[in-house]
Design a protein around this motif. Structure first.
Motif, short mmCIF file in Angstrom:
data_model
loop_
_atom_site.label_atom_id
_atom_site.label_comp_id
_atom_site.label_asym_id
_atom_site.label_seq_id
_atom_site.Cartn_x
_atom_site.Cartn_y
_atom_site.Cartn_z
N LEU A 96 11.84 52.22 37.62
CA LEU A 96 12.00 51.93 39.05
C LEU A 96 11.82 53.20 39.89
O LEU A 96 11.33 53.15 41.02
N LEU A 152 4.63 52.63 41.38
CA LEU A 152 4.59 52.00 42.69
C LEU A 152 3.12 51.76 43.05
O LEU A 152 2.37 52.71 43.28
N PHE A 199 6.40 47.08 42.30
CA PHE A 199 6.82 47.94 41.20
C PHE A 199 6.24 47.38 39.91
O PHE A 199 6.39 46.19 39.62
N ALA A 203 11.46 43.32 45.34
CA ALA A 203 10.99 44.71 45.45
C ALA A 203 11.62 45.42 46.63
O ALA A 203 11.94 46.61 46.56
N SER A 228 13.89 48.63 46.34
CA SER A 228 13.47 49.84 47.05
C SER A 228 14.68 50.55 47.66
O SER A 228 14.77 51.78 47.63
#
Length: 208
Positions: free
Chosen positions: A159, A165, A183, A195, A199
């Motif tokens: 992540l 990304l 992602f 997502a 984030s």
């Protein structure tokens, strides 16, 4: 992992990045605009859970892939969670109950640290609170046969890896063609509302 948990507990009780982080992952139409959904009813409340645990020396969290069905989130990657029920009493209980129902993790195994910013999932008219918790045990996952197609044990490091990304065109269940950031986690496309919530979580972790 304990050092991360201790810092997270403090950070989640401070001002959160909210929309600043959400906006980095907004899917947009070819015009550059967002899809504007309109509903006659007030949004339903709900909650999801980011559950951290350590396995084989790696900090992970479970994600689910929804099955294909007649609905706006068909086939998408998601965090375990769902709608608030009056019997829950509060949204933390919703997150724990739905996580148990969807992936089999007992609520007693989960220690809640706090929650992220409230998030409006416009496509399905839900107002979601993402909770963050951890388990000292490696969870034994039991997927719900109807609501869960697959459980992914997502490494937290993926992540946070900027190389994961990415962006691509996505055709939604409504037929919209969207240019969407996502992602790439365990070779799965994690986009949209999930997502955007992740984030914010990533922004908090990066600021620890």
């Amino acid at each position: 992992m304990q050092a991360l948990i201790n810092r997270l507990r403090i950070k989640l009780n401070q001002p959160l990045p909210g929309a600043l982080a959400h906006n980095l992952m907004i899917p947009k139409l070819p015009t550059g605009n967002r899809v504007n959904f309109k509903f006659d009813k007030a949004p339903r409340k709900g909650a999801v859970l980011i559950l951290l645990y350590e396995k084989e020396g790696i900090i992970r969290f479970p994600m689910i892939q929804r099955p294909l069905y007649e609905g706006v989130h068909s086939g998408q990657m998601a965090l375990p969670g769902g709608r608030y029920e009056e019997s829950d009493g509060d949204l933390e209980i919703t997150a724990l109950r739905e996580t148990h129902e969807e992936i089999g993790v007992e609520p007693a195994q989960v220690n809640i640290l706090g929650h992220l910013s409230e998030f409006m999932v416009s496509a399905s008219n839900h107002l979601i609170v993402p909770y963050v918790g951890f388990s000292n045990e490696i969870p034994r996952f039991i997927p719900d046969q109807i609501e869960v197609d697959e459980i992914i044990e997502a490494p937290l490091a993926q992540l946070l890896d900027k190389g994961r990304l990415k962006e691509k065109e996505i055709i939604t269940a409504h037929g919209y063609r969207l240019h969407s950031p996502y992602f790439d986690i365990q070779d799965k496309v994690v986009w949209g509302a999930t997502a955007m919530m992740l984030s914010e979580f990533a922004a908090i972790i990066e600021d620890l």
